[in-house]
Design an enzyme around this catalytic site. Structure first.
Site, short mmCIF file in Angstrom:
data_model
loop_
_atom_site.label_atom_id
_atom_site.label_comp_id
_atom_site.label_asym_id
_atom_site.label_seq_id
_atom_site.Cartn_x
_atom_site.Cartn_y
_atom_site.Cartn_z
N ASP A 216 0.81 -1.21 0.00
CA ASP A 216 0.00 0.00 0.00
C ASP A 216 0.84 1.25 0.00
OD1 ASP A 216 -2.89 0.22 2.18
OD2 ASP A 216 -2.66 -0.09 0.03
N ASP A 308 -9.88 -1.31 0.54
CA ASP A 308 -9.70 -1.00 1.95
C ASP A 308 -10.81 -1.59 2.78
OD1 ASP A 308 -8.28 2.23 1.29
OD2 ASP A 308 -7.31 0.41 2.01
#
Lengths: 338, 258
Positions: A216, A308
């Site tokens: 990420d 997410d």
């Protein structure tokens, strides 16, 4: 999780509106704080809902927390070995494979986007959402019925699934009421997370979660990161990035946008890979844009990538599945919100 | 019966706290954020305390019951002290954040005052503490079973719920008094908070005799409540005005005629 809060730029008639352009730099830092708090809360609610759905399912439908020898093809190494070292090695190998699959898919997506192969991307997204909306929800419904020992005939199920799926496709890929769209996004994120919880072996799941956080950061912050390139390309072309892969808390109406009609319509979650790829929220620039949009009312809500949602739900779901203890689940929940 | 017990205990334990949340905090996003941050700080303090306790249990003599009880008392005291330390740490953090906000802000006033922060953070601590105390008990109360079938007390669920309610409210009162004590450098108030927290926690060692733990806890709760009320600026006059709906500020703020 990168959440960027846009701020509403409503120019009130009579010119009394906030003129964002002229404000000095440090005040801009403060404005997101005022607007940011509200938007952060607007995100808490869907994330919480998704987690609640996942935890409720895990606690009640035992199917999703049963051990299974079946595994995803992305994690070929088994964790059934009694030797701790071997198990650790297998989980690390699984993680490496999974992460490389994700990286490859992201790069593929970016390349396709750069070369404007919109049709291909849309086909891919539509196929994936078809699979999610129809097949996975059919499985889910079946398991729920099994748990509560409810006998339902096939024609009824067919009708339910058909309606659910069709409305979902329309809502996600075309137009629909905002709340319905949000509800569908939450539901399919939850379904996706449940599939992951079931089919990812435990240690691999935790290692993957850790590795994904690192990925990420790298993919978004480094200048060569694929997701950053995706976002920058989208910004150059002034298009929204597949609003489909992103949960947005408000509709975006910009009449002056000269985008191809298709780009506006691609919505929602796709494959596991593409989803995990489209995880970044659109980093909207905090600098006021010098676009003559004074006549338009543009209210940007916060956007959060669906990956997410899934990531957090998998985390909480795994916690709920492995420990019978509610304390663990609660602790994970609060930690995620922070 | 089990559903009734579950709902009853849930509402007893969380009723006041949730209604406080809904009426005063839910509308303001900034307060919600600080509430959750407070809950997180409590969680971290618990994590540290449990780490220490876990290690000490592992290296201790597992056979000896008195040693285990001693370890438990040690664990409780350590946990209380750590919680209060983290409350202080949160206070320091909030002071720093407030200064930062004030420096950047265009307006002269801060978006949230330190008193509101005291209330909100106390409630955050309380929520988390209460949840950790009681959630597993509530989960068990849904399932089939009879409490106390082996001769233990029948009132386990109910008294746990009442205790939790007291603890949540107490955390809130402690938060208010603690922050105010830190603001005005009145360390006696801070010490009183720590001592009363210790007392309440140690009272729970009386536990199968619920009367001896619950009644003093409630007495402490009421007195802390009154202390917090006066600390936050309340007085008998204010209270009377508020209750008879004659308080001008309140009426103006809510656009209601007298």
């Amino acid at each position: 999780m990168l959440v960027q809060a846009g701020f509403s730029r409503q120019t009130r008639p009579g010119g009394g509106g906030l003129d964002q352009e002229a404000e000095p730099e440090d005040e801009e830092e403060e404005l997101p704080l005022k607007y940011g708090a509200k938007h952060v809360i607007m995100l808490f609610v869907p994330v919480t809902l998704c987690m609640v759905v996942v935890v409720a399912t895990i606690k009640s439908v035992s199917f999703y927390s049963e051990k299974t020898t079946q595994q995803l093809i992305y994690t070929p190494f088994t964790e059934d070995t009694p030797n701790v070292g071997r198990r650790l090695l297998n989980s690390v190998l699984n993680t490496i494979i999974m992460i490389s699959v994700i990286v490859v898919m992201t790069i593929l997506l970016v390349v396709l986007y750069k070369y404007r192969c919109y049709k291909f991307i849309h086909g891919w997204l539509i196929l994936s959402s078809l699979m999610l909306l129809f097949w996975f929800s059919f499985m889910y419904l079946g398991e729920v019925f099994k748990t509560y020992n409810v006998a339902v005939d096939y024609p009824t199920v067919a009708m339910i699934i058909w309606n659910f799926g069709a409305v979902g496709m329309v809502c996600i890929h075309w137009k629909g009421p905002l709340q319905l769209q949000q509800a569908y996004l939450i539901l399919i994120s939850a379904l996706m997370a449940l599939v992951f919880i079931k089919y990812l072996p435990e240690w691999s799941a935790w290692v993957i979660l850790g590795a994904i956080s690192i990925y990420d950061l790298v993919a978004v912050l480094s200048p060569k990161g694929p997701l950053r390139m995706l976002v920058e390309t989208a910004q150059e072309r002034n298009e929204p990035i597949f609003p489909a892969l992103i949960y947005s808390s408000a509709m975006m109406w910009t009449v002056t946008m000269a985008t191809p009609a298709d780009a506006q319509h691609s919505e929602i979650v796709s494959d596991e890979e593409a989803e995990l790829n489209g995880r970044r929220a659109q980093p909207q620039s905090r600098q006021p844009r010098s676009i003559p949009e004074d006549e338009l009312e543009e209210e940007r809500g916060v956007k959060l990538g669906l990956g997410d949602f899934i990531f957090y739900s998998v985390l909480v779901g795994k916690a709920a599945a492995t420990g019978g203890d509610w304390n663990t689940t609660l602790a994970c929940f609060v930690a995620i919100l922070i | 019966m089990t559903a009734a017990v579950f709902f009853g205990c849930t509402f007893i334990a969380f009723g006041p706290a949730v209604s406080l949340f809904l009426f005063t905090i839910a509308r303001e996003p900034l307060r919600v954020i600080f509430l959750i941050a407070g809950a997180f700080f409590w969680l971290v303090s618990l994590l540290l305390a449990s780490l220490v306790w876990f290690i000490s249990v592992q290296i201790s003599n597992k056979e000896s019951a008195s040693q285990q009880k001693g370890l438990l008392i040690f664990g409780v005291v350590l946990s209380v002290l750590l919680q209060e330390t983290f409350r202080f740490a949160y206070y320091k953090l909030l002071k720093k954040a407030n200064e930062g906000l004030l420096a950047l802000s265009q307006e002269e006033t801060m978006p949230i005052s330190i008193r509101q922060l005291a209330y909100v953070s106390g409630l955050g601590f309380g929520f988390m503490s209460g949840a950790f105390s009681v959630v597993n008990i509530l989960a068990d109360s849904v399932g089939p079973g009879t409490i106390g079938i082996h001769g233990d007390s029948q009132h386990y669920f109910l008294s746990s719920a009442f205790m939790t309610m007291a603890i949540i409210l107490l955390h809130m009162f402690w938060g208010v008094v603690f922050f105010d004590g830190c603001e005005k450098q009145r360390w006696l108030a801070v010490a009183a908070v720590v001592i009363s927290h210790l007392v309440v926690s140690c009272l729970t060692f009386q536990n199968p005799q619920y009367i001896s733990s619950l009644v003093p806890t409630y007495i402490i709760m009421f007195s802390m409540g009154i202390w917090a009320f006066y600390t936050a600026g309340g007085s008998l006059r204010n209270l009377k005005l508020c209750l008879t709906c004659k308080d001008k500020d309140f009426l103006l703020a809510n656009h209601r005629p007298r």
